[in-house]
Design a protein around this motif. Structure first.
Motif, mmCIF file in Angstrom:
data_model
loop_
_atom_site.group_PDB
_atom_site.id
_atom_site.type_symbol
_atom_site.label_atom_id
_atom_site.label_comp_id
_atom_site.label_asym_id
_atom_site.label_seq_id
_atom_site.Cartn_x
_atom_site.Cartn_y
_atom_site.Cartn_z
ATOM 1 N N UNK A 62 -45.798 -6.527 42.851
ATOM 2 C CA UNK A 62 -44.957 -5.332 42.842
ATOM 3 C C UNK A 62 -45.355 -4.357 41.736
ATOM 4 N N UNK A 63 -46.166 -4.792 40.785
ATOM 5 C CA UNK A 63 -46.642 -3.916 39.716
ATOM 6 C C UNK A 63 -47.883 -3.133 40.128
ATOM 7 N N UNK A 64 -48.493 -3.511 41.237
ATOM 8 C CA UNK A 64 -49.748 -2.903 41.678
ATOM 9 C C UNK A 64 -49.501 -1.766 42.662
ATOM 10 N N UNK A 65 -50.252 -0.693 42.489
ATOM 11 C CA UNK A 65 -50.324 0.344 43.520
ATOM 12 C C UNK A 65 -51.769 0.838 43.559
ATOM 13 N N UNK A 66 -52.239 1.141 44.755
ATOM 14 C CA UNK A 66 -53.605 1.633 44.942
ATOM 15 C C UNK A 66 -53.706 2.292 46.301
ATOM 16 N N UNK A 67 -54.732 3.133 46.440
ATOM 17 C CA UNK A 67 -54.947 3.829 47.716
ATOM 18 C C UNK A 67 -55.678 2.947 48.718
ATOM 19 N N UNK A 68 -56.714 2.257 48.251
ATOM 20 C CA UNK A 68 -57.493 1.406 49.148
ATOM 21 C C UNK A 68 -58.254 0.374 48.333
ATOM 22 N N UNK A 69 -58.824 -0.588 49.051
ATOM 23 C CA UNK A 69 -59.629 -1.633 48.423
ATOM 24 C C UNK A 69 -60.796 -1.949 49.355
ATOM 25 N N UNK A 70 -61.913 -2.331 48.760
ATOM 26 C CA UNK A 70 -63.087 -2.686 49.564
ATOM 27 C C UNK A 70 -63.653 -4.024 49.119
ATOM 28 N N UNK A 71 -64.346 -4.667 50.053
ATOM 29 C CA UNK A 71 -65.087 -5.896 49.781
ATOM 30 C C UNK A 71 -66.552 -5.611 50.089
ATOM 31 N N UNK A 72 -67.432 -5.933 49.160
ATOM 32 C CA UNK A 72 -68.868 -5.802 49.401
ATOM 33 C C UNK A 72 -69.525 -7.127 49.022
ATOM 34 N N UNK A 73 -70.797 -7.234 49.302
ATOM 35 C CA UNK A 73 -71.581 -8.431 48.961
ATOM 36 C C UNK A 73 -70.837 -9.707 49.355
ATOM 37 N N UNK A 74 -70.519 -9.785 50.624
ATOM 38 C CA UNK A 74 -69.703 -10.876 51.162
ATOM 39 C C UNK A 74 -70.581 -12.074 51.502
ATOM 40 N N UNK A 75 -70.135 -13.239 51.039
ATOM 41 C CA UNK A 75 -70.781 -14.515 51.352
ATOM 42 C C UNK A 75 -69.697 -15.464 51.846
ATOM 43 N N UNK A 76 -69.946 -16.109 52.975
ATOM 44 C CA UNK A 76 -68.977 -17.053 53.530
ATOM 45 C C UNK A 76 -69.692 -18.342 53.879
ATOM 46 N N UNK A 77 -69.068 -19.443 53.501
ATOM 47 C CA UNK A 77 -69.532 -20.766 53.905
ATOM 48 C C UNK A 77 -68.328 -21.499 54.445
ATOM 49 N N UNK A 78 -68.508 -22.181 55.564
ATOM 50 C CA UNK A 78 -67.376 -22.902 56.128
ATOM 51 C C UNK A 78 -67.789 -24.308 56.536
ATOM 52 N N UNK A 79 -66.819 -25.187 56.443
ATOM 53 C CA UNK A 79 -66.958 -26.574 56.861
ATOM 54 C C UNK A 79 -65.740 -26.901 57.707
ATOM 55 N N UNK A 80 -65.807 -26.578 58.979
ATOM 56 C CA UNK A 80 -64.736 -26.813 59.943
ATOM 57 C C UNK A 80 -63.405 -26.198 59.502
#
Length: 159
Positions: free
Chosen positions: A87-105
């Motif tokens: 509730x203390x946060x306010x922002x216009x937008x957010x982005x994610x870059x340099x995405x790495x995903x690993x999954x195990x089921x």
């Protein structure tokens, strides 16, 4: 001799072991694209929930045992406290870059560089673009849907 560890320490150790597996994985960048797409949508929905202070949405995405931690944290921040802090946060937008995903089921690690635009926390002045943070999220699939279990956030130094 039996070593007794708090649940928080046990979870942190488990998270770190998963991070080690992630780092050692030779195909970390080439993981299941569907999982990556699903988790990116959830990461974006998480940001929308924080932006709109939508605790109902956030509680759906974030597991009850969720905790936020990072190198500067003295103790993990549990879900209930994290929700209040949102509730203390306010922002216009957010982005994610340099995405790495690993999954195990039923388990996945989503790592990205995250930036916020026109970020204001509490009474502080708004920042046009945050310095960014490396965010490493541990997701678990329960009852057919992904939930965020743990987040490790490492802020980049200010330029």
């Amino acid at each position: 001799m039996q070593l007794l560890l708090s649940k928080s320490i046990q979870r942190t150790i488990q998270f770190m072991l998963l991070l080690m597996l992630y780092a050692m994985s030779s195909d970390a960048q080439f993981s299941n694209s569907q999982v990556q797409q699903d988790l990116l949508k959830l990461e974006q929905a998480l940001n929308v929930g924080v932006k709109n202070h939508d605790t109902t949405m956030l509680k759906d995405i974030i597991a009850k045992e969720y905790q936020l931690t990072g190198p500067r944290s003295t103790q993990p921040v549990p879900r209930d406290k994290w929700l209040v802090n949102c509730f203390q946060w306010s922002f216009d937008s957010a982005t994610h870059t340099e995405i790495y995903v690993t999954s195990w089921e039923e388990v996945a690690v989503f790592r990205s560089l995250q930036y916020f635009y026109n970020l204001k926390v509490g009474n502080n002045e708004a920042v046009a673009k945050s310095p960014g943070s490396w965010v490493t999220d541990l997701w678990v699939k329960r009852d057919g849907r992904w939930q965020l279990l743990t987040r490790l956030s490492e802020r980049l130094p200010k330029k």
